[in-house]
Design a protein around this motif. Sequence first.
Motif, PDB file in Angstrom:
ATOM      1  N   LEU A   7       0.849  -1.194   0.000  1.00 51.53           N
ATOM      2  CA  LEU A   7       0.000   0.000   0.000  1.00 51.53           C
ATOM      3  C   LEU A   7       0.883   1.242   0.000  1.00 51.53           C
ATOM      4  CD1 LEU A   7      -2.935   1.006   0.156  1.00 51.53           C
ATOM      5  CD2 LEU A   7      -2.691   1.062   2.637  1.00 51.53           C
ATOM      6  N   GLY A   8       2.009   1.173   0.686  1.00 53.34           N
ATOM      7  CA  GLY A   8       2.908   2.322   0.652  1.00 53.34           C
ATOM      8  C   GLY A   8       4.100   2.163   1.579  1.00 53.34           C
ATOM      9  N   ILE A   9       5.123   2.940   1.273  1.00 51.47           N
ATOM     10  CA  ILE A   9       6.299   3.026   2.141  1.00 51.47           C
ATOM     11  C   ILE A   9       6.192   4.333   2.911  1.00 51.47           C
ATOM     12  CG2 ILE A   9       8.819   3.319   2.153  1.00 51.47           C
ATOM     13  CD1 ILE A   9       8.889   1.476  -0.308  1.00 51.47           C
ATOM     14  N   LEU A  10       6.329   4.244   4.225  1.00 48.89           N
ATOM     15  CA  LEU A  10       6.122   5.415   5.085  1.00 48.89           C
ATOM     16  C   LEU A  10       7.445   5.845   5.720  1.00 48.89           C
ATOM     17  CD1 LEU A  10       4.113   7.345   6.552  1.00 48.89           C
ATOM     18  CD2 LEU A  10       3.969   5.606   8.359  1.00 48.89           C
ATOM     19  N   MET A  11       7.877   7.049   5.420  1.00 47.60           N
ATOM     20  CA  MET A  11       9.110   7.555   6.005  1.00 47.60           C
ATOM     21  C   MET A  11       8.813   8.051   7.425  1.00 47.60           C
ATOM     22  SD  MET A  11      10.987   6.882   3.441  1.00 47.60           S
ATOM     23  CE  MET A  11      12.498   7.385   4.242  1.00 47.60           C
ATOM     24  N   THR A  12       9.582   7.541   8.388  1.00 50.83           N
ATOM     25  CA  THR A  12       9.310   7.869   9.791  1.00 50.83           C
ATOM     26  C   THR A  12      10.514   8.542  10.454  1.00 50.83           C
ATOM     27  OG1 THR A  12      10.125   5.746  10.592  1.00 50.83           O
ATOM     28  CG2 THR A  12       7.781   5.866  10.028  1.00 50.83           C
ATOM     29  N   MET A  13      10.255   9.129  11.618  1.00 53.81           N
ATOM     30  CA  MET A  13      11.310   9.773  12.433  1.00 53.81           C
ATOM     31  C   MET A  13      12.096  10.794  11.610  1.00 53.81           C
ATOM     32  SD  MET A  13      12.438   6.500  14.686  1.00 53.81           S
ATOM     33  CE  MET A  13      11.215   5.197  14.914  1.00 53.81           C
TER      34      MET A  13
END
Lengths: 303, 303
Positions: free
Chosen positions: B179-185
């Motif tokens: 569904l997607g790649i989520l960039m965190t921090m």
Amino acid sequence: MPVSISVVNQKGGVGKTTTAVNLAACLAAAGHPTLLVDADPQGNATSGVGVIPQDLEFTIYDALLEQAALEETILPTFITGLSLIPANIDLSGIEIALMDRPDRLERMKKLLAAINDRFEFILIDSPPSLSLLALNVLAAAERVIVPVQCEYYALEGLTTLLQTFERVRETVNPNLDILGILMTMYDKRTNLAQQVVAEVERVFPKQVFTTVIPRSVKLSEAPSFGKPIIYYDFNSKGSEAYIGLCQEVLERVKETRAGQGAGRPVERFDESPLGERSPRDGAAGDAERLAAGDPAGGDPGQP
Amino acid sequence: MPVSISVVNQKGGVGKTTTAVNLAACLAAAGHPTLLVDADPQGNATSGVGVIPQDLEFTIYDALLEQAALEETILPTFITGLSLIPANIDLSGIEIALMDRPDRLERMKKLLAAINDRFEFILIDSPPSLSLLALNVLAAAERVIVPVQCEYYALEGLTTLLQTFERVRETVNPNLDILGILMTMYDKRTNLAQQVVAEVERVFPKQVFTTVIPRSVKLSEAPSFGKPIIYYDFNSKGSEAYIGLCQEVLERVKETRAGQGAGRPVERFDESPLGERSPRDGAAGDAERLAAGDPAGGDPGQP
């Protein structure tokens, strides 16, 4: 045969890697050639002795799948007498790679059996799970150290862990033996820590090590410098604690080997007794070489 | 059929649990009945919505082994529209319990298939590994969100992860879709964070979510209060980010369902469109009920 000791607890953050790295370093410094095996895809034991996990040609993953010769995967470290089979995130793929293989539980056992007498001790760090990889570690080592954090719910998960030991004993590793339970992150200023130690000692009167590992800033800092505590701050409480643990481990191994009457002669452990060449001497010697810019096996590096 | 979304990355500390908990809370607050499934023995998603993992009669472990009826394992939370299948350290025993069973890869799939239409979304938090448990999660969910930390070696492990997705697609779950790649921090003050996002967008141009999750003290504090960020500090950057992610997720799910022409009618997602009832409204409404001491499903509790 080297004495193989795994450090196991399916809970994360209890001090497994800290214990594997520092005990291995102390044993090596005390004159016992030691192999540290990183069996955790996080690779923190690898970086903890100054090796950068991301830059490796071969890791334990290749050794387990026989994609590289064992000797190719063993690296020297900056510590005299301490070698390393490193790990990195590639190891997370081992579960799938092994899942359908009939010998999936015994890959690590086979690997360790191939390691020869140039080492006296093998220390294995393990992942925070009871996954196939963790079971491989339990199947491979003679003895287990279980670090337990001095916190609420300290005993949480221990029933499952002990049931797992039993299951491993009944199947792939009848000789699996608990070398000791190690209380970690002890804060003497809190009542809680004392209560937790008392409670764990009540439940496991014989297993708990006398040595208790303190909660310590130095111990948490050392890994980011790629150094075991005896090389990062030799005079710290953490350093003192792991040297104490090392002595206890040597004594317990000697006792149990004598009791079993099996394995290689007990005398081997007396060749460099702690009374003559203590971890302090050994470590200090190595620390001096280190300070003089002459560490064995190259640069410590910065992970 | 509810839309099932797993949050997966074998690396620890990348924001899996934070994402599962907060996205689930936002979806519920936006009017979509949601089930949060904790599939990590650490139980942090469980405590993250105010349920104490250690005090439970039934957990996902019992559900997976059919030791309890599914309905017995589903708990209400203090958030309107959000239910939970909790986990605790018992779940670490699932690997051994399943290891020799022929259906070992499909227990979670079977579990989710039994969950009925009273939920529109199922969000699954997963362990930091590619263990049998993690593979069960991948086998069970239609869609995956992969959180990636804005740090050195951000892409580390992604190749192994994508190979695993492929292997799961070829075997137990042909419909598995990112569904997607989520960039965190994300720390906007550092060049590194911007470089990492640019690099990941270069490699995965279509997958990366527009929403980026900031590094935030509030986001790290919220779990110790047993609250998703929109209930802990609604006006924080972290809250804003997860509301943004929620909108993107709703849009992507709508697009892909429409594109596939499968599943339940797309119109269902328009019944409570974000334009009319935004996550903000929903969350504010719930937050007001919460402030008024009338949370649905009992006390938030303190993990």
